[in-house]
Scaffold this motif. Structure first.
Motif, PDB file in Angstrom:
ATOM      1  N   ALA A   1      34.959  22.403  39.300  1.00 28.98           N
ATOM      2  CA  ALA A   1      35.593  22.893  38.066  1.00 28.98           C
ATOM      3  C   ALA A   1      35.642  24.418  38.075  1.00 28.98           C
ATOM      4  O   ALA A   1      36.673  25.024  37.716  1.00 28.98           O
ATOM      5  CB  ALA A   1      34.831  22.395  36.847  1.00 28.98           C
ATOM      6  N   MET A   2      34.540  25.046  38.498  1.00 32.94           N
ATOM      7  CA  MET A   2      34.493  26.510  38.557  1.00 32.94           C
ATOM      8  C   MET A   2      35.441  27.042  39.635  1.00 32.94           C
ATOM      9  O   MET A   2      36.098  28.068  39.459  1.00 32.94           O
ATOM     10  CB  MET A   2      33.067  26.981  38.842  1.00 32.94           C
ATOM     11  N   LYS A   3      35.506  26.340  40.756  1.00 37.61           N
ATOM     12  CA  LYS A   3      36.409  26.742  41.836  1.00 37.61           C
ATOM     13  C   LYS A   3      37.862  26.668  41.372  1.00 37.61           C
ATOM     14  O   LYS A   3      38.679  27.563  41.659  1.00 37.61           O
ATOM     15  CB  LYS A   3      36.182  25.832  43.045  1.00 37.61           C
ATOM     16  N   THR A   4      38.182  25.609  40.648  1.00 40.19           N
ATOM     17  CA  THR A   4      39.543  25.436  40.126  1.00 40.19           C
ATOM     18  C   THR A   4      39.860  26.498  39.076  1.00 40.19           C
ATOM     19  O   THR A   4      40.993  27.001  38.994  1.00 40.19           O
ATOM     20  CB  THR A   4      39.719  24.035  39.507  1.00 40.19           C
ATOM     21  N   GLU A   5      38.847  26.847  38.279  1.00 35.39           N
ATOM     22  CA  GLU A   5      39.024  27.881  37.250  1.00 35.39           C
ATOM     23  C   GLU A   5      39.385  29.217  37.894  1.00 35.39           C
ATOM     24  O   GLU A   5      40.255  29.958  37.393  1.00 35.39           O
ATOM     25  CB  GLU A   5      37.733  28.025  36.438  1.00 35.39           C
ATOM     26  N   ALA A   6      38.746  29.516  39.010  1.00 37.35           N
ATOM     27  CA  ALA A   6      39.033  30.761  39.729  1.00 37.35           C
ATOM     28  C   ALA A   6      40.465  30.749  40.265  1.00 37.35           C
ATOM     29  O   ALA A   6      41.174  31.769  40.245  1.00 37.35           O
ATOM     30  CB  ALA A   6      38.040  30.946  40.865  1.00 37.35           C
ATOM     31  N   GLU A   7      40.892  29.585  40.742  1.00 34.62           N
ATOM     32  CA  GLU A   7      42.260  29.456  41.255  1.00 34.62           C
ATOM     33  C   GLU A   7      43.279  29.617  40.124  1.00 34.62           C
ATOM     34  O   GLU A   7      44.333  30.233  40.306  1.00 34.62           O
ATOM     35  CB  GLU A   7      42.416  28.089  41.927  1.00 34.62           C
ATOM     36  N   ILE A   8      42.935  29.084  38.960  1.00 36.46           N
ATOM     37  CA  ILE A   8      43.820  29.211  37.783  1.00 36.46           C
ATOM     38  C   ILE A   8      43.961  30.679  37.392  1.00 36.46           C
ATOM     39  O   ILE A   8      45.066  31.166  37.118  1.00 36.46           O
ATOM     40  CB  ILE A   8      43.260  28.388  36.604  1.00 36.46           C
ATOM     41  N   THR A   9      42.853  31.393  37.399  1.00 34.66           N
ATOM     42  CA  THR A   9      42.870  32.812  37.034  1.00 34.66           C
ATOM     43  C   THR A   9      43.726  33.608  38.002  1.00 34.66           C
ATOM     44  O   THR A   9      44.522  34.480  37.603  1.00 34.66           O
ATOM     45  CB  THR A   9      41.441  33.379  37.033  1.00 34.66           C
ATOM     46  N   LYS A  10      43.586  33.290  39.297  1.00 37.35           N
ATOM     47  CA  LYS A  10      44.361  33.985  40.329  1.00 37.35           C
ATOM     48  C   LYS A  10      45.860  33.759  40.138  1.00 37.35           C
ATOM     49  O   LYS A  10      46.667  34.695  40.196  1.00 37.35           O
ATOM     50  CB  LYS A  10      43.908  33.503  41.712  1.00 37.35           C
ATOM     51  N   LYS A  11      46.244  32.507  39.923  1.00 34.86           N
ATOM     52  CA  LYS A  11      47.655  32.187  39.740  1.00 34.86           C
ATOM     53  C   LYS A  11      48.204  32.773  38.434  1.00 34.86           C
ATOM     54  O   LYS A  11      49.364  33.205  38.374  1.00 34.86           O
ATOM     55  CB  LYS A  11      47.858  30.664  39.752  1.00 34.86           C
ATOM     56  N   THR A  12      47.383  32.798  37.406  1.00 31.67           N
ATOM     57  CA  THR A  12      47.811  33.353  36.119  1.00 31.67           C
ATOM     58  C   THR A  12      48.068  34.860  36.237  1.00 31.67           C
ATOM     59  O   THR A  12      49.056  35.384  35.700  1.00 31.67           O
ATOM     60  CB  THR A  12      46.752  33.095  35.028  1.00 31.67           C
ATOM     61  N   ASP A  13      47.179  35.547  36.956  1.00 29.85           N
ATOM     62  CA  ASP A  13      47.357  36.985  37.167  1.00 29.85           C
ATOM     63  C   ASP A  13      48.631  37.263  37.968  1.00 29.85           C
ATOM     64  O   ASP A  13      49.380  38.201  37.658  1.00 29.85           O
ATOM     65  CB  ASP A  13      46.138  37.568  37.906  1.00 29.85           C
ATOM     66  N   TYR A  14      48.854  36.436  38.982  1.00 29.20           N
ATOM     67  CA  TYR A  14      50.064  36.607  39.799  1.00 29.20           C
ATOM     68  C   TYR A  14      51.318  36.388  38.937  1.00 29.20           C
ATOM     69  O   TYR A  14      52.287  37.150  39.027  1.00 29.20           O
ATOM     70  CB  TYR A  14      50.058  35.614  40.961  1.00 29.20           C
ATOM     71  N   LEU A  15      51.289  35.373  38.094  1.00 31.12           N
ATOM     72  CA  LEU A  15      52.438  35.059  37.247  1.00 31.12           C
ATOM     73  C   LEU A  15      52.728  36.196  36.272  1.00 31.12           C
ATOM     74  O   LEU A  15      53.897  36.558  36.051  1.00 31.12           O
ATOM     75  CB  LEU A  15      52.173  33.763  36.476  1.00 31.12           C
ATOM     76  N   THR A  16      51.670  36.771  35.743  1.00 31.86           N
ATOM     77  CA  THR A  16      51.847  37.882  34.804  1.00 31.86           C
ATOM     78  C   THR A  16      52.480  39.081  35.498  1.00 31.86           C
ATOM     79  O   THR A  16      53.428  39.696  34.978  1.00 31.86           O
ATOM     80  CB  THR A  16      50.493  38.298  34.195  1.00 31.86           C
ATOM     81  N   GLU A  17      51.959  39.428  36.670  1.00 32.46           N
ATOM     82  CA  GLU A  17      52.504  40.557  37.426  1.00 32.46           C
ATOM     83  C   GLU A  17      53.947  40.286  37.858  1.00 32.46           C
ATOM     84  O   GLU A  17      54.807  41.179  37.787  1.00 32.46           O
ATOM     85  CB  GLU A  17      51.631  40.828  38.661  1.00 32.46           C
ATOM     86  N   TYR A  18      54.214  39.078  38.306  1.00 30.67           N
ATOM     87  CA  TYR A  18      55.560  38.711  38.750  1.00 30.67           C
ATOM     88  C   TYR A  18      56.553  38.815  37.587  1.00 30.67           C
ATOM     89  O   TYR A  18      57.646  39.387  37.726  1.00 30.67           O
ATOM     90  CB  TYR A  18      55.538  37.292  39.305  1.00 30.67           C
ATOM     91  N   THR A  19      56.162  38.266  36.441  1.00 29.26           N
ATOM     92  CA  THR A  19      57.047  38.286  35.267  1.00 29.26           C
ATOM     93  C   THR A  19      57.350  39.710  34.824  1.00 29.26           C
ATOM     94  O   THR A  19      58.511  40.058  34.534  1.00 29.26           O
ATOM     95  CB  THR A  19      56.401  37.508  34.103  1.00 29.26           C
ATOM     96  N   ASN A  20      56.333  40.552  34.760  1.00 28.68           N
ATOM     97  CA  ASN A  20      56.535  41.946  34.345  1.00 28.68           C
ATOM     98  C   ASN A  20      57.453  42.685  35.314  1.00 28.68           C
ATOM     99  O   ASN A  20      58.363  43.424  34.892  1.00 28.68           O
ATOM    100  CB  ASN A  20      55.191  42.668  34.251  1.00 28.68           C
ATOM    101  N   ALA A  21      57.225  42.493  36.609  1.00 27.86           N
ATOM    102  CA  ALA A  21      58.029  43.181  37.625  1.00 27.86           C
ATOM    103  C   ALA A  21      59.488  42.738  37.564  1.00 27.86           C
ATOM    104  O   ALA A  21      60.417  43.564  37.639  1.00 27.86           O
ATOM    105  CB  ALA A  21      57.456  42.915  39.012  1.00 27.86           C
ATOM    106  N   LYS A  22      59.712  41.437  37.407  1.00 21.15           N
ATOM    107  CA  LYS A  22      61.084  40.927  37.385  1.00 21.15           C
ATOM    108  C   LYS A  22      61.804  41.311  36.091  1.00 21.15           C
ATOM    109  O   LYS A  22      63.023  41.544  36.091  1.00 21.15           O
ATOM    110  CB  LYS A  22      61.085  39.404  37.560  1.00 21.15           C
ATOM    111  N   ASN A  23      61.067  41.414  35.006  1.00 23.60           N
ATOM    112  CA  ASN A  23      61.676  41.861  33.751  1.00 23.60           C
ATOM    113  C   ASN A  23      62.145  43.314  33.858  1.00 23.60           C
ATOM    114  O   ASN A  23      63.218  43.675  33.365  1.00 23.60           O
ATOM    115  CB  ASN A  23      60.688  41.724  32.581  1.00 23.60           C
ATOM    116  N   VAL A  24      61.326  44.131  34.512  1.00 19.69           N
ATOM    117  CA  VAL A  24      61.710  45.528  34.730  1.00 19.69           C
ATOM    118  C   VAL A  24      62.963  45.590  35.604  1.00 19.69           C
ATOM    119  O   VAL A  24      63.887  46.371  35.342  1.00 19.69           O
ATOM    120  CB  VAL A  24      60.552  46.317  35.397  1.00 19.69           C
ATOM    121  N   GLU A  25      63.005  44.754  36.638  1.00 14.88           N
ATOM    122  CA  GLU A  25      64.165  44.724  37.537  1.00 14.88           C
ATOM    123  C   GLU A  25      65.428  44.288  36.789  1.00 14.88           C
ATOM    124  O   GLU A  25      66.508  44.885  36.956  1.00 14.88           O
ATOM    125  CB  GLU A  25      63.885  43.768  38.699  1.00 14.88           C
ATOM    126  N   LEU A  26      65.294  43.274  35.963  1.00 18.18           N
ATOM    127  CA  LEU A  26      66.449  42.784  35.203  1.00 18.18           C
ATOM    128  C   LEU A  26      66.929  43.811  34.179  1.00 18.18           C
ATOM    129  O   LEU A  26      68.132  44.003  33.981  1.00 18.18           O
ATOM    130  CB  LEU A  26      66.100  41.469  34.505  1.00 18.18           C
TER     131      LEU A  26
END
Length: 211
Positions: free
Chosen positions: A125-150
């Motif tokens: 459960a803790m290992k999965t939580e860490a993976e969720i945090t990693k993917k969430t951070d990536y999604l946030t950065e990706y969304t912000n970068a693509k919004n700036v590009e658009l």
């Protein structure tokens, strides 16, 4: 009250005392004075009414006539079939598809974590939580970068000289023919909290542009 003369006095010429004549004159003057004041009062009211209504046209002419235009809607209609806009819409769809993909992956990991917790497997459960945090951070950065590009691509499109030349020319024509003192953009005027649809000239602008 009706006053009846005795039969013995009927047909005889009667003379009224001076006092009675004085009272009659006072009554007549009072009625005349009251009628005169009423007529004078009515004349004043009529004069005021005429003054107010005569000022209405002048007042209405002083009212500033405003118009509003949804420049984003005009922009969309103007650039709908151009190559730059097709490229913009394509990238926007691609970015949204990637975002949706990442969101679904995170949802699956959240369910997986819940299953581990229900099974008492805290380590997984803790290992999965860490993976969720990693993917969430990536999604946030990706969304912000693509919004700036658009946004950058959109500004480039909006700053097209040809578009604005035609837009301003059309707005000037509509303003002159419609006696507008000012035309505001819904996108650039944050102070517009409410407006009536009767002052929205967006569709008229699109029609005048031949779109």
């Amino acid at each position: 009250m009706v006053i009846c003369l005795p039969d013995m006095l009927a047909g005889q010429k009667m003379s009224f005392p001076d006092l009675t004549i004085n009272v009659i004159l006072r009554l007549d003057w009072g009625i005349y004075k009251k009628d005169f004041m009423m007529k004078r009062y009515l004349k004043v009211l009529i004069s005021l009414a005429v003054l107010v209504f005569s000022c209405v046209p002048a007042f209405s002419q002083q009212i500033t006539k405003f118009g509003v235009v949804d420049t984003a809607k005009v922009y969309e209609a103007y650039f709908r079939n151009t190559a730059p806009v097709r490229n913009y819409e394509k990238k926007k769809a691609e970015f949204q598809e990637e975002i949706n993909k990442q969101v679904e992956a995170i949802k699956k990991l959240q369910q997986k974590k819940l299953d581990y917790e229900n099974a008492g497997n805290d380590a997984q459960a803790m290992k999965t939580e860490a993976e969720i945090t990693k993917k969430t951070d990536y999604l946030t950065e990706y969304t912000n970068a693509k919004n700036v590009e658009l946004e950058s691509m959109q500004k480039t499109l909006l700053n097209s000289d040809d578009f604005y030349k035609k837009l301003y020319s059309t707005l000037a024509k509509i303003a002159e023919s419609g006696s507008y003192s000012m035309i505001l953009s819904l996108q650039d005027s944050n102070s517009i909290l409410w407006y009536s649809s009767s002052v929205d000239i967006t569709n008229q602008v699109i029609t005048e542009l031949g779109l």
